[in-house]
Design a protein around this motif. Sequence first.
Motif, mmCIF file in Angstrom:
data_model
loop_
_atom_site.group_PDB
_atom_site.id
_atom_site.type_symbol
_atom_site.label_atom_id
_atom_site.label_comp_id
_atom_site.label_asym_id
_atom_site.label_seq_id
_atom_site.Cartn_x
_atom_site.Cartn_y
_atom_site.Cartn_z
ATOM 1 N N PHE A 17 0.840 -1.192 0.000
ATOM 2 C CA PHE A 17 0.000 0.000 0.000
ATOM 3 C C PHE A 17 0.879 1.248 0.000
ATOM 4 C CE2 PHE A 17 -2.374 3.355 2.178
ATOM 5 C CZ PHE A 17 -3.512 3.401 1.375
ATOM 6 N N VAL A 18 0.568 2.183 -0.900
ATOM 7 C CA VAL A 18 1.319 3.434 -0.988
ATOM 8 C C VAL A 18 0.354 4.575 -0.699
ATOM 9 C CG1 VAL A 18 2.844 4.851 -2.399
ATOM 10 C CG2 VAL A 18 2.677 2.407 -2.843
ATOM 11 N N SER A 19 0.688 5.397 0.296
ATOM 12 C CA SER A 19 -0.174 6.518 0.668
ATOM 13 C C SER A 19 0.190 7.754 -0.157
ATOM 14 C CB SER A 19 -0.030 6.838 2.157
ATOM 15 O OG SER A 19 1.224 7.430 2.399
ATOM 16 N N GLY A 20 -0.672 8.737 -0.098
ATOM 17 C CA GLY A 20 -0.438 9.991 -0.805
ATOM 18 C C GLY A 20 0.814 10.701 -0.341
ATOM 19 N N SER A 21 1.211 10.462 0.900
ATOM 20 C CA SER A 21 2.428 11.102 1.425
ATOM 21 C C SER A 21 3.681 10.321 1.006
ATOM 22 C CB SER A 21 2.354 11.190 2.949
ATOM 23 O OG SER A 21 2.344 9.887 3.513
ATOM 24 N N GLY A 22 3.474 9.211 0.277
ATOM 25 C CA GLY A 22 4.603 8.411 -0.186
ATOM 26 C C GLY A 22 5.028 7.337 0.782
ATOM 27 N N GLN A 23 4.285 7.188 1.894
ATOM 28 C CA GLN A 23 4.633 6.151 2.864
ATOM 29 C C GLN A 23 4.232 4.787 2.300
ATOM 30 O OE1 GLN A 23 2.879 6.446 6.809
ATOM 31 N NE2 GLN A 23 4.788 5.694 7.666
ATOM 32 N N LEU A 24 5.094 3.816 2.521
ATOM 33 C CA LEU A 24 4.907 2.481 1.988
ATOM 34 C C LEU A 24 4.637 1.501 3.119
ATOM 35 C CD1 LEU A 24 5.245 0.500 -0.477
ATOM 36 C CD2 LEU A 24 7.667 0.428 0.125
ATOM 37 N N MET A 25 3.610 0.673 2.921
ATOM 38 C CA MET A 25 3.334 -0.406 3.859
ATOM 39 C C MET A 25 3.291 -1.691 3.030
ATOM 40 S SD MET A 25 0.228 -0.943 6.528
ATOM 41 C CE MET A 25 0.987 -0.168 7.918
ATOM 42 N N ALA A 26 4.041 -2.684 3.458
ATOM 43 C CA ALA A 26 4.087 -3.943 2.720
ATOM 44 C C ALA A 26 4.079 -5.100 3.703
ATOM 45 C CB ALA A 26 5.327 -3.998 1.847
ATOM 46 N N GLY A 27 3.221 -6.066 3.434
ATOM 47 C CA GLY A 27 3.134 -7.217 4.318
ATOM 48 C C GLY A 27 2.731 -6.848 5.729
ATOM 49 N N GLY A 28 1.973 -5.761 5.866
ATOM 50 C CA GLY A 28 1.471 -5.351 7.170
ATOM 51 C C GLY A 28 2.431 -4.515 7.986
ATOM 52 N N GLN A 29 3.566 -4.109 7.407
ATOM 53 C CA GLN A 29 4.499 -3.272 8.159
ATOM 54 C C GLN A 29 4.990 -2.104 7.312
ATOM 55 O OE1 GLN A 29 7.625 -5.882 9.418
ATOM 56 N NE2 GLN A 29 8.062 -6.618 7.380
ATOM 57 N N VAL A 30 5.233 -0.978 7.972
ATOM 58 C CA VAL A 30 5.784 0.187 7.294
ATOM 59 C C VAL A 30 7.181 -0.207 6.818
ATOM 60 C CG1 VAL A 30 6.535 2.580 7.568
ATOM 61 C CG2 VAL A 30 4.438 1.797 8.682
ATOM 62 N N MET A 31 7.493 0.171 5.575
ATOM 63 C CA MET A 31 8.732 -0.310 4.987
ATOM 64 C C MET A 31 9.392 0.761 4.134
ATOM 65 S SD MET A 31 9.127 -3.713 2.656
ATOM 66 C CE MET A 31 8.629 -4.718 4.049
ATOM 67 N N ASP A 32 10.697 0.750 4.134
ATOM 68 C CA ASP A 32 11.482 1.610 3.265
ATOM 69 C C ASP A 32 11.461 0.986 1.866
ATOM 70 O OD1 ASP A 32 14.100 2.367 1.855
ATOM 71 O OD2 ASP A 32 14.082 3.737 3.582
ATOM 72 N N LEU A 33 11.365 1.810 0.840
ATOM 73 C CA LEU A 33 11.314 1.326 -0.537
ATOM 74 C C LEU A 33 12.510 0.434 -0.870
ATOM 75 C CD1 LEU A 33 9.890 1.440 -3.304
ATOM 76 C CD2 LEU A 33 11.280 3.440 -3.822
ATOM 77 N N ARG A 34 13.673 0.730 -0.285
ATOM 78 C CA ARG A 34 14.875 -0.053 -0.586
ATOM 79 C C ARG A 34 14.785 -1.494 -0.097
ATOM 80 N NH1 ARG A 34 18.550 4.558 1.923
ATOM 81 N NH2 ARG A 34 16.912 4.191 3.421
ATOM 82 N N LEU A 35 13.861 -1.791 0.803
ATOM 83 C CA LEU A 35 13.708 -3.154 1.326
ATOM 84 C C LEU A 35 12.622 -3.944 0.599
ATOM 85 C CD1 LEU A 35 13.872 -2.311 5.143
ATOM 86 C CD2 LEU A 35 15.737 -3.071 3.654
ATOM 87 N N LEU A 36 11.817 -3.247 -0.206
ATOM 88 C CA LEU A 36 10.646 -3.873 -0.824
ATOM 89 C C LEU A 36 11.006 -5.027 -1.752
ATOM 90 C CD1 LEU A 36 7.601 -3.976 -1.241
ATOM 91 C CD2 LEU A 36 7.867 -2.224 -3.023
ATOM 92 N N LYS A 37 12.000 -4.853 -2.606
ATOM 93 C CA LYS A 37 12.360 -5.888 -3.574
ATOM 94 C C LYS A 37 12.705 -7.198 -2.873
ATOM 95 C CE LYS A 37 16.427 -5.793 -5.301
ATOM 96 N NZ LYS A 37 17.270 -6.896 -4.843
ATOM 97 N N ASP A 38 13.547 -7.127 -1.840
ATOM 98 C CA ASP A 38 13.957 -8.350 -1.151
ATOM 99 C C ASP A 38 12.791 -8.994 -0.400
ATOM 100 O OD1 ASP A 38 16.538 -8.256 -2.136
ATOM 101 O OD2 ASP A 38 17.294 -7.108 -0.439
ATOM 102 N N LYS A 39 11.923 -8.171 0.168
ATOM 103 C CA LYS A 39 10.745 -8.704 0.866
ATOM 104 C C LYS A 39 9.814 -9.391 -0.136
ATOM 105 C CE LYS A 39 8.680 -8.916 4.884
ATOM 106 N NZ LYS A 39 9.236 -9.688 5.973
#
Length: 153
Positions: free
Chosen positions: A23-45
Amino acid sequence: PMPDPNVKQEDIKVKERNLFLVFVSGSGQLMAGGQVMDLRLLKDKAKEFILNPLDDKDLPEKKVTDIEMPDGSKWAYPVSEGVISLQNTRDTSYQVYIKVQNELTRAFNEVRDEVAMGKFGKKFADLDEAERKVITKAIPMKISEAEPRKMIK
């Protein structure tokens, strides 16, 4: 392509363990797999979700599938039942949305490269068309893009 508006679209039922919500919010915050996440960690997750290397019961199920090889033989491969669901709010910037989508695509591309190297000894891009079909069946790119949400303030 957009689905035909005259054809009723049925909801596809996906088990919770087989769904990775991004999930990407309008403020650019990323949530993946139920946790707030830095974009740099998304690929590996996402790669961990796609592969489920340790057969974790909280990650996607795998279904052993017989995939026809170019030589006519069969290859039994545990294909992931996982689906990545990408969602955003209407006020999410296009730039942020594309960055997230690119990371998810990179995850699938890297997994395809790894599987191609293991099976054919070369990267996905270097495979011939028949070999590429084999890897695409083994690692289908399952990214669902949900319609943007309007957030209530």
